[in-house]
Write a protein that holds these residues in place. Structure first.
Motif, PDB file in Angstrom:
ATOM      1  N   ARG A 110       0.879  -1.325  -0.020  1.00  0.00           N
ATOM      2  CA  ARG A 110      -0.067   0.011   0.038  1.00  0.00           C
ATOM      3  C   ARG A 110       0.858   1.217  -0.144  1.00  0.00           C
ATOM      4  O   ARG A 110       0.618   2.271  -0.662  1.00  0.00           O
ATOM      5  N   SER A 111       2.059   1.063   0.780  1.00  0.00           N
ATOM      6  CA  SER A 111       2.932   2.509   0.816  1.00  0.00           C
ATOM      7  C   SER A 111       3.531   2.725  -0.450  1.00  0.00           C
ATOM      8  O   SER A 111       4.114   3.885  -0.860  1.00  0.00           O
ATOM      9  N   LEU A 112       3.370   1.826  -1.558  1.00  0.00           N
ATOM     10  CA  LEU A 112       4.031   2.096  -2.935  1.00  0.00           C
ATOM     11  C   LEU A 112       3.114   3.150  -3.448  1.00  0.00           C
ATOM     12  O   LEU A 112       3.370   3.752  -4.376  1.00  0.00           O
ATOM     13  N   LEU A 113       1.711   3.169  -3.075  1.00  0.00           N
ATOM     14  CA  LEU A 113       0.831   3.815  -3.988  1.00  0.00           C
ATOM     15  C   LEU A 113       0.548   5.111  -3.413  1.00  0.00           C
ATOM     16  O   LEU A 113      -0.255   6.257  -4.082  1.00  0.00           O
ATOM     17  N   VAL A 114       0.787   5.486  -2.313  1.00  0.00           N
ATOM     18  CA  VAL A 114       0.528   6.791  -1.570  1.00  0.00           C
ATOM     19  C   VAL A 114       1.579   7.707  -1.662  1.00  0.00           C
ATOM     20  O   VAL A 114       2.970   7.109  -1.717  1.00  0.00           O
ATOM     21  N   THR A 115       1.512   8.880  -1.446  1.00  0.00           N
ATOM     22  CA  THR A 115       2.727   9.970  -1.313  1.00  0.00           C
ATOM     23  C   THR A 115       2.983  10.242   0.003  1.00  0.00           C
ATOM     24  O   THR A 115       2.318  10.739   0.756  1.00  0.00           O
ATOM     25  N   ALA A 126       8.558   5.782  -9.111  1.00  0.00           N
ATOM     26  CA  ALA A 126      10.139   5.634  -9.253  1.00  0.00           C
ATOM     27  C   ALA A 126      10.080   3.931 -10.205  1.00  0.00           C
ATOM     28  O   ALA A 126      10.951   4.124 -11.191  1.00  0.00           O
ATOM     29  N   LEU A 127       9.211   3.351  -9.926  1.00  0.00           N
ATOM     30  CA  LEU A 127       9.379   1.810 -10.514  1.00  0.00           C
ATOM     31  C   LEU A 127       8.913   2.078 -11.992  1.00  0.00           C
ATOM     32  O   LEU A 127       9.601   1.461 -12.942  1.00  0.00           O
ATOM     33  N   PHE A 128       8.077   2.928 -12.502  1.00  0.00           N
ATOM     34  CA  PHE A 128       7.581   3.265 -13.891  1.00  0.00           C
ATOM     35  C   PHE A 128       8.740   3.886 -14.688  1.00  0.00           C
ATOM     36  O   PHE A 128       9.149   3.653 -15.639  1.00  0.00           O
ATOM     37  N   GLN A 129       9.459   4.777 -13.747  1.00  0.00           N
ATOM     38  CA  GLN A 129      10.635   5.289 -14.496  1.00  0.00           C
ATOM     39  C   GLN A 129      11.727   4.376 -14.537  1.00  0.00           C
ATOM     40  O   GLN A 129      12.363   4.341 -15.855  1.00  0.00           O
ATOM     41  N   THR A 133      13.252   3.792 -18.414  1.00  0.00           N
ATOM     42  CA  THR A 133      14.657   4.185 -18.564  1.00  0.00           C
ATOM     43  C   THR A 133      15.574   3.178 -19.381  1.00  0.00           C
ATOM     44  O   THR A 133      15.524   2.164 -19.108  1.00  0.00           O
ATOM     45  N   PRO A 134      16.271   3.666 -20.384  1.00  0.00           N
ATOM     46  CA  PRO A 134      16.960   2.740 -21.226  1.00  0.00           C
ATOM     47  C   PRO A 134      17.928   2.281 -20.484  1.00  0.00           C
ATOM     48  O   PRO A 134      18.589   2.765 -19.544  1.00  0.00           O
ATOM     49  N   GLY A 152      15.204   7.945  -9.871  1.00  0.00           N
ATOM     50  CA  GLY A 152      14.894   9.266  -9.510  1.00  0.00           C
ATOM     51  C   GLY A 152      15.733   9.924  -8.460  1.00  0.00           C
ATOM     52  O   GLY A 152      16.321   8.902  -7.530  1.00  0.00           O
ATOM     53  N   LYS A 153      15.780  11.269  -8.243  1.00  0.00           N
ATOM     54  CA  LYS A 153      16.531  12.056  -7.141  1.00  0.00           C
ATOM     55  C   LYS A 153      16.167  11.849  -5.761  1.00  0.00           C
ATOM     56  O   LYS A 153      16.921  11.525  -4.927  1.00  0.00           O
TER      57      LYS A 153
END
Ligand SMILES: Cc1cc2nc3c(=O)[nH]c(=O)nc-3n(C[C@H](O)[C@H](O)[C@H](O)COP(=O)(O)OP(=O)(O)OC[C@H]3O[C@@H](n4cnc5c(N)ncnc54)[C@H](O)[C@@H]3O)c2cc1C
Ligand SMILES: C=CC1=C(C)c2cc3[nH]c(cc4nc(cc5[nH]c(cc1n2)c(C)c5CCC(=O)O)C(CCC(=O)O)=C4C)c(C)c3C=C
Length: 475
Positions: A110-115, A126-129, A133-134, A152-153
């Motif tokens: 659940r914690s993956l889905l909330v800010t 971040a997982l989609f990034q 990313t190539p 991501g940063k």
């Protein structure tokens, strides 16, 4: 005869495994008046346990199983104190950012889905990034650059930067990803992304146990879902029990005996210790690489240069005991990203893991890669104590003076696996092989800084010796 240099957990484990494989003529040479190296526990007069070095061990993987098997061998099973996955200390990882404490959102799906602050996006972004990313083919990269590029940063800054402080007190911008997060590095190089690599690893066969039958304590750790474990009375019980065990089996343990020179001649090693000289068939060094370099650089300057190039950092450990249950947060502790530019690396909440009545025990860790910047050459214990107490007040809002304290400055205590470490270790091993030096290298400087890694490096070195000498029992 075999000589083992250094009586930290690495050297003690070497002697244990030599004895297990029937090599009995062993001498252990230790510079200080005690064994254990960085593993050191003190007890206050009121019985509070202060760990000055490591405090917990992970039960994971081959190396974790190996350590638990050693615990069984030594009869320490009843002393093991596990912390299970569902314990708040295993669930909650805090970071201190922008003058506030935040929980890292890595403990459930659940914690993956909330800010969650200080992040400005849910983790799933971040997982989609990563998936978008190539792949970049690199020989090695800093952990920070790797994670910033792929995830991501914010993940680099708020998750990886403090993680590196909590494992090697180092700067994520300098530490080699190939060495410290090998599986993530290989995931990109092989599958093009961390996420894909992780998914593939679910279907890959896990490395099988190194034991013919799984060790009972490891089975229990798996069944009870241990996150980490410690020992009742403190981790120093492990090296102390090893010392007694190896002495009972006739190892010659020399304390307060610094080795001053190591010379190799005619396939043998000559070990100089104060006025004495020992000739032996093989030396197993568990010394920090820089110390070993000093001993052999006269005869082998190239090897000495490589060994002395492995950097280390110093850490200040301040143990504090306060009266009352003063912690508002239930967690293992907190870590401070270096971007906060504070002298402290983090605080461990000892009594959250192992409560001790109506008391709060904390360990403040300071300095690390930034030791010189914040503390200069020779900080006084009073200054170190007041700095630690000041941050306990400002971050945890615990006021008043501690009832007991201990200040320890651990100089050069943690090696830094900086970019190129992998290749340096390969060069060192190649040099030893090509020159047929009767020397094995064990300990935190080379293949892993955790207690598990060091013990496994000892076992591997002894296994390789059995092969060379075609002698001894298989361990
Ligand atoms: C603050 C801190 C926290 C840590 N936390 C954890 C943790 O939670 N979990 C974990 O798994 N690991 C942790 N570690 C890492 C772990 O404690 C170390 O990596 C490990 O103890 C290193 O063992 P070693 O035998 O390789 O080296 P050392 O402990 O350095 O032992 C080397 C020995 O060699 C001796 N020596 C040096 N020079 C000579 C000489 N010339 N002649 C003879 N003897 C000599 C030294 O006196 C020492 O006893 C932590 C480390 C530190 C510093
Ligand atoms: C949350 C607070 C922590 C602080 C502060 C901290 C400082 C610190 N740790 C090391 C070295 C190691 N720590 C290791 C494990 C470990 N450390 C923490 C937390 C803090 N460390 C936790 C929760 C754990 C358990 C493992 C985990 O879940 O990540 C290890 C072993 C790593 C391994 O591979 O097993 C080492 C080594 C130093 C030098 C340090 C000083 C600032």
């Amino acid at each position: 005869m075999y000589v083992v240099l250094g009586g930290g957990i690495g050297g003690l484990s070497v002697v244990h495994y030599l004895q297990k494989s029937s090599f009995k003529n062993v001498k252990l040479i230790e510079a200080s008046s005690r064994v254990g190296g960085w593993i050191k526990t003190t007890k206050t007069p009121e019985g509070f346990v202060f760990e000055q070095g490591p405090r917990t061990v992970r039960p994971k993987g081959v190396a974790g199983e190996n350590t638990l098997a050693l615990i069984e061998d030594l009869g320490l099973v009843n002393k093991v104190m596990p912390i299970q996955y569902n314990h708040p200390a295993a669930q909650n990882r805090l970071i201190y950012v922008n003058k506030a404490l935040h929980t890292l959102p890595f403990n459930n799906i659940r914690s993956l889905l909330v800010t969650q602050t200080p992040f400005t996006k849910p983790l799933i972004c971040a997982l989609f990034q990563d998936l978008k990313t190539p792949k970049k083919l690199v020989k090695d990269e800093s952990i920070y650059d790797f994670v910033e590029r792929r995830l991501g940063k914010e993940i680099a800054e708020y998750a990886v930067n403090p993680l590196i402080c909590g494992v090697c007190a180092g700067d994520a911008k300098e530490i080699s990803v190939k060495f410290l997060l090998k599986s993530l590095f290989e995931a990109e190089q092989t599958y093009g992304s961390i996420v894909k690599g992780m998914l593939m690893s679910i279907f890959k066969r896990k490395p099988s146990s190194i034991f013919q039958t799984k060790c009972e304590l490891f089975k229990r750790a798996e069944k009870e879902r241990w996150s980490v474990w410690s020992l009742d009375g403190g981790l120093e019980l492990l090296p102390e029990t090893l010392r007694i065990s190896i002495k009972n089996q006739q190892a010659d343990v020399l304390l307060s005996c610094p080795c001053t020179e190591l010379v190799f001649q005619n396939g043998k090693a000559v070990v100089k210790v104060s006025e004495k000289i020992f000739e032996c068939d093989h030396v197993i060094s568990s010394l920090p690489a820089k110390q070993l370099a000093l001993l052999l650089t006269k005869q082998h300057p190239e090897l000495g240069k490589e060994l002395s190039s492995i950097p280390t950092v110093s850490v200040v450990v301040v143990n504090l005991q306060f009266k009352g249950r003063l912690l508002k947060e239930n967690a293992f502790g907190l870590l401070v990203p270096s971007s906060e530019k504070l002298p402290i690396l983090g605080i461990v909440f000892d009594t959250c893991c192992f409560p001790k009545g109506d008391n709060t025990v904390l360990t403040v860790m300071m300095g690390g890669r930034w030791f010189d910047q914040f503390f200069g050459n020779d900080p006084s214990p009073d200054k170190l104590l007041s700095t630690a107490v000041q941050y306990v007040h400002s971050i945890l809002h615990i006021s008043g003076d501690p009832q007991a304290h201990e200040v320890s400055l651990l100089r050069n205590c943690i090696p830094q696996y900086v970019l190129g470490h992998y290749e340096r270790i390969e060069r060192i091993k190649a040099y030893v092989n090509e020159h047929n030096l009767p020397l094995s290298l064990v300990g935190a400087s080379y293949d892993g800084v955790g207690i598990n890694d060091v013990i496994l490096s000892a076992r591997t070195a002894v296994k390789n010796l059995i092969k060379i000498f075609n002698d001894g029992e298989v361990i």
